[in-house]
Design an enzyme around this catalytic site. Structure first.
Site, PDB file in Angstrom:
ATOM      1  N   PRO A  11       0.834  -1.208   0.000  1.00 36.65           N
ATOM      2  CA  PRO A  11       0.000   0.000   0.000  1.00 36.65           C
ATOM      3  C   PRO A  11       0.867   1.254   0.000  1.00 36.65           C
ATOM      4  O   PRO A  11       1.763   1.381   0.821  1.00 36.65           O
ATOM      5  CB  PRO A  11      -0.779  -0.121   1.321  1.00 36.65           C
ATOM      6  CG  PRO A  11       0.047  -1.027   2.186  1.00 36.65           C
ATOM      7  CD  PRO A  11       0.763  -1.955   1.260  1.00 36.65           C
ATOM      8  N   GLN A  88      -6.711  -0.693   1.406  1.00 30.23           N
ATOM      9  CA  GLN A  88      -6.146  -0.589   2.749  1.00 30.23           C
ATOM     10  C   GLN A  88      -6.918   0.485   3.510  1.00 30.23           C
ATOM     11  O   GLN A  88      -6.904   1.660   3.135  1.00 30.23           O
ATOM     12  CB  GLN A  88      -4.656  -0.217   2.727  1.00 30.23           C
ATOM     13  CG  GLN A  88      -4.087  -0.298   4.156  1.00 30.23           C
ATOM     14  CD  GLN A  88      -2.727   0.322   4.335  1.00 30.23           C
ATOM     15  OE1 GLN A  88      -2.500   1.464   3.923  1.00 30.23           O
ATOM     16  NE2 GLN A  88      -1.813  -0.395   4.975  1.00 30.23           N
ATOM     17  N   HIS A 155      -5.146  -1.109   8.190  1.00 27.26           N
ATOM     18  CA  HIS A 155      -3.821  -0.521   8.469  1.00 27.26           C
ATOM     19  C   HIS A 155      -3.642  -0.456   9.983  1.00 27.26           C
ATOM     20  O   HIS A 155      -4.136   0.457  10.640  1.00 27.26           O
ATOM     21  CB  HIS A 155      -3.727   0.868   7.844  1.00 27.26           C
ATOM     22  CG  HIS A 155      -2.324   1.404   7.774  1.00 27.26           C
ATOM     23  ND1 HIS A 155      -1.289   0.923   8.560  1.00 27.26           N
ATOM     24  CD2 HIS A 155      -1.775   2.382   6.999  1.00 27.26           C
ATOM     25  CE1 HIS A 155      -0.176   1.592   8.273  1.00 27.26           C
ATOM     26  NE2 HIS A 155      -0.447   2.467   7.328  1.00 27.26           N
ATOM     27  N   GLY A 156      -2.930  -1.446  10.503  1.00 24.54           N
ATOM     28  CA  GLY A 156      -2.698  -1.495  11.948  1.00 24.54           C
ATOM     29  C   GLY A 156      -1.234  -1.255  12.292  1.00 24.54           C
ATOM     30  O   GLY A 156      -0.776  -1.682  13.348  1.00 24.54           O
ATOM     31  N   HIS A 158       2.633   1.337  11.766  1.00 26.37           N
ATOM     32  CA  HIS A 158       3.274   2.646  11.561  1.00 26.37           C
ATOM     33  C   HIS A 158       2.731   3.765  12.444  1.00 26.37           C
ATOM     34  O   HIS A 158       2.699   4.926  12.033  1.00 26.37           O
ATOM     35  CB  HIS A 158       3.165   3.075  10.076  1.00 26.37           C
ATOM     36  CG  HIS A 158       3.650   2.038   9.120  1.00 26.37           C
ATOM     37  ND1 HIS A 158       3.418   2.094   7.769  1.00 26.37           N
ATOM     38  CD2 HIS A 158       4.353   0.894   9.307  1.00 26.37           C
ATOM     39  CE1 HIS A 158       3.961   1.035   7.166  1.00 26.37           C
ATOM     40  NE2 HIS A 158       4.530   0.289   8.085  1.00 26.37           N
ATOM     41  N   TYR A 160      -0.296   4.571  13.279  1.00 22.81           N
ATOM     42  CA  TYR A 160      -1.618   5.142  12.995  1.00 22.81           C
ATOM     43  C   TYR A 160      -2.637   4.576  13.995  1.00 22.81           C
ATOM     44  O   TYR A 160      -2.246   3.888  14.947  1.00 22.81           O
ATOM     45  CB  TYR A 160      -1.998   4.891  11.524  1.00 22.81           C
ATOM     46  CG  TYR A 160      -1.073   5.641  10.595  1.00 22.81           C
ATOM     47  CD1 TYR A 160      -1.032   7.047  10.635  1.00 22.81           C
ATOM     48  CD2 TYR A 160      -0.206   4.988   9.737  1.00 22.81           C
ATOM     49  CE1 TYR A 160      -0.150   7.748   9.817  1.00 22.81           C
ATOM     50  CE2 TYR A 160       0.674   5.690   8.915  1.00 22.81           C
ATOM     51  CZ  TYR A 160       0.699   7.072   8.967  1.00 22.81           C
ATOM     52  OH  TYR A 160       1.573   7.783   8.175  1.00 22.81           O
ATOM     53  N   ARG A 207      -2.291  -5.228   8.740  1.00 19.46           N
ATOM     54  CA  ARG A 207      -0.861  -4.867   8.657  1.00 19.46           C
ATOM     55  C   ARG A 207      -0.415  -4.390  10.032  1.00 19.46           C
ATOM     56  O   ARG A 207      -1.082  -3.556  10.647  1.00 19.46           O
ATOM     57  CB  ARG A 207      -0.661  -3.754   7.630  1.00 19.46           C
ATOM     58  CG  ARG A 207       0.801  -3.525   7.318  1.00 19.46           C
ATOM     59  CD  ARG A 207       1.006  -2.555   6.171  1.00 19.46           C
ATOM     60  NE  ARG A 207       2.059  -3.050   5.291  1.00 19.46           N
ATOM     61  CZ  ARG A 207       2.896  -2.288   4.617  1.00 19.46           C
ATOM     62  NH1 ARG A 207       2.812  -0.984   4.666  1.00 19.46           N
ATOM     63  NH2 ARG A 207       3.829  -2.815   3.844  1.00 19.46           N
TER      64      ARG A 207
HETATM   65  C1  LIG Z   1       5.301   6.768  -1.313  1.00 20.39           C
HETATM   66  C2  LIG Z   1       4.985   5.769  -0.248  1.00 20.39           C
HETATM   67  C3  LIG Z   1       3.743   5.770   0.369  1.00 20.39           C
HETATM   68  C4  LIG Z   1       3.429   4.830   1.366  1.00 20.39           C
HETATM   69  N1  LIG Z   1       2.152   4.799   1.894  1.00 20.39           N
HETATM   70  C5  LIG Z   1       1.793   3.776   2.717  1.00 20.39           C
HETATM   71  C6  LIG Z   1       0.433   3.586   3.103  1.00 20.39           C
HETATM   72  O1  LIG Z   1      -0.490   4.313   2.683  1.00 20.39           O
HETATM   73  N2  LIG Z   1       0.147   2.565   3.936  1.00 20.39           N
HETATM   74  C7  LIG Z   1       1.119   1.712   4.407  1.00 20.39           C
HETATM   75  O2  LIG Z   1       0.807   0.782   5.170  1.00 20.39           O
HETATM   76  N3  LIG Z   1       2.404   1.855   4.032  1.00 20.39           N
HETATM   77  C8  LIG Z   1       2.767   2.834   3.186  1.00 20.39           C
HETATM   78  N4  LIG Z   1       4.060   2.913   2.727  1.00 20.39           N
HETATM   79  C9  LIG Z   1       5.024   1.852   3.076  1.00 20.39           C
HETATM   80  C10 LIG Z   1       5.013   0.753   1.999  1.00 20.39           C
HETATM   81  O3  LIG Z   1       3.799   0.037   2.007  1.00 20.39           O
HETATM   82  C11 LIG Z   1       6.153  -0.266   2.209  1.00 20.39           C
HETATM   83  O4  LIG Z   1       5.976  -0.936   3.439  1.00 20.39           O
HETATM   84  C12 LIG Z   1       7.523   0.404   2.185  1.00 20.39           C
HETATM   85  O5  LIG Z   1       7.643   1.275   1.077  1.00 20.39           O
HETATM   86  C13 LIG Z   1       8.634  -0.643   2.135  1.00 20.39           C
HETATM   87  O6  LIG Z   1       8.595  -1.347   0.920  1.00 20.39           O
HETATM   88  P1  LIG Z   1       9.681  -1.021  -0.259  1.00 20.39           P
HETATM   89  O7  LIG Z   1      11.008  -1.014   0.440  1.00 20.39           O
HETATM   90  O8  LIG Z   1       9.495  -2.170  -1.212  1.00 20.39           O
HETATM   91  O9  LIG Z   1       9.355   0.308  -0.823  1.00 20.39           O
HETATM   92  C14 LIG Z   1       4.411   3.871   1.769  1.00 20.39           C
HETATM   93  C15 LIG Z   1       5.665   3.893   1.142  1.00 20.39           C
HETATM   94  C16 LIG Z   1       5.972   4.810   0.150  1.00 20.39           C
HETATM   95  C17 LIG Z   1       7.329   4.759  -0.513  1.00 20.39           C
END
Ligand SMILES: Cc1cc2nc3c(=O)[nH]c(=O)nc-3n(C[C@H](O)[C@H](O)[C@H](O)COP(=O)(O)O)c2cc1C
Length: 354
Positions: A11, A88, A155-156, A158, A160, A207
């Site tokens: 997500p 999500q 979304h559980g 980070h 939030y 999550r």
């Molecule tokens: C631009 C961006 C937006 C994100 N928004 C969310 C989000 O809305 N919800 C969430 O659970 N994680 C969010 N994340 C975290 C990603 O889901 C993921 O866990 C994180 O980028 C690590 O994966 P990667 O190393 O493959 O990028 C975000 C990450 C990025 C880069």
């Protein structure tokens, strides 16, 4: 739920849905990933009906006629392209910047009226208010099912709202939603039970993360025993899959217990809960994601470490974030072993569309 392969699109908030409604660009963005063989797409965080759930008017809502009409177009188009997808469901809680978002005047919700740094800025909500926060996820879940989505994700993680209940620093309640790790998991359990009642046997993912946006070293569970007590509550409430967020997939969760190459969080949760798990964190890239918000790129990297863990059955599914944001064709390239065509992640990918 049958998927084409074990790759999940993580997500990722894109802030490209003015007024909260996913538009043609958003439809195209998800459809391109579905058409290029992503096994399961998880949407960007999309907000529940609590007015204080968000702080950005370009983040999509998951309620109301306009936004749900937009989401219907997204899921129909993803299905036409042969994909599967779940929204999500997101509520920022006290992580919200006050006085911003779709409803700037709405108060922010949280377990104890504490900011992520532990500062008291509001009264503790009553039990009835807490139950309405849980019901708001369930109302969105019911709509997801009605629109034809294949699953939902809560979304559980980070720091939030749901995670603010898990974490001692933000949850100082003394009723059934605060205290022991089981009681801090009770808000999630209440939410899961209400969602289950709303969606029947549609698959439900939650999550979770140990790390918090304000503290990468934070731990909700300090030992495997605490982790078992935490996830037991979620399992008993009826969740189907646990999505374990890490910044680096190869990091062992309890190296003191099983060494420097030990199980990661998704590995431990699978072992302790018996549920399928999703792992994530810097797959196919050489550095972790939080730098992306400060304009940092990342080089394309090897997949050996994640494949080794996947082959051992440590977890079931692997979520990929930035690599798929950069390149809709990432899964297809990996399937066809076109590794030399995998691209570096360029922070410009956040700005350029899509
Ligand atoms: C631009 C961006 C937006 C994100 N928004 C969310 C989000 O809305 N919800 C969430 O659970 N994680 C969010 N994340 C975290 C990603 O889901 C993921 O866990 C994180 O980028 C690590 O994966 P990667 O190393 O493959 O990028 C975000 C990450 C990025 C880069």
């Amino acid at each position: 739920m049958e998927l084409k392969n074990r790759i999940v699109m993580a997500p990722m908030t894109r802030s490209r849905s003015p007024g909260g409604t996913p538009n043609d660009e958003v439809v195209g963005y998800y459809t391109r990933r579905a058409a290029a063989n992503v096994g399961l797409i998880l949407s960007e965080g999309t907000l529940t009906r609590r007015r204080g759930a968000g702080d950005d008017p370009n983040v999509p809502l998951f309620w109301g006629e306009g936004p749900l009409g937009g989401w219907k177009r997204v899921i129909d188009s993803v299905h036409e392209a042969g994909g599967k997808m779940g929204p999500q469901l997101w509520h920022l809680g006290m992580a919200r910047r006050p006085n911003q978002g779709h409803f700037p005047d709405a108060p922010s919700d949280g377990p104890s009226g504490l900011t992520l740094k532990g500062k008291k800025v509001a009264e503790e909500p009553s039990e009835a208010e807490v139950l309405d926060m849980a019901q708001a996820y369930a109302d969105a879940a019911a709509d997801a099912k009605r629109l034809g989505f294949d699953c939902i994700e809560l979304h559980g993680a980070h720091a939030y709202l749901i995670d603010q209940f898990f974490w001692e620093q933000t949850n100082q309640r003394t009723d059934r939603f605060g205290g022991s790790i089981e009681r801090r998991a009770e808000f999630a359990a209440e939410t899961i039970r209400r969602c289950r009642a709303a969606i029947g046997d549609l698959p439900m993912i939650i999550r979770i993360s140990q790390w918090k946006s304000v503290d990468y070293g934070a731990k909700v569970a300090r030992t495997p025993e605490e982790l078992e007590r935490w996830v037991r509550v979620l399992v008993d409430a009826g969740v189907d899959i646990v999505h374990c967020s890490q910044r680096r997939i190869e990091e062992p969760e309890f190296p003191d217990v099983d060494g420097p190459k030990g199980l990661n969080l998704a590995g431990w949760v699978k072992k302790l809960s018996g549920l399928p798990t999703i792992s994530v964190g810097s797959v196919g890239l050489t550095s972790e994601f939080t730098g992306a918000f400060q304009g940092e790129g990342s080089k394309a990297g090897k997949l050996d470490a994640v494949l080794e863990r996947l082959d051992r059955g440590e977890f079931d599914l692997v979520a990929v974030g930035r690599a798929l944001l950069q390149d809709p064709e990432w899964v297809r390239k990996v399937e066809e072993r076109r590794f030399d065509e995998l691209r570096n992640y360029d922070a410009q990918a956040l700005q350029s569309y899509f």
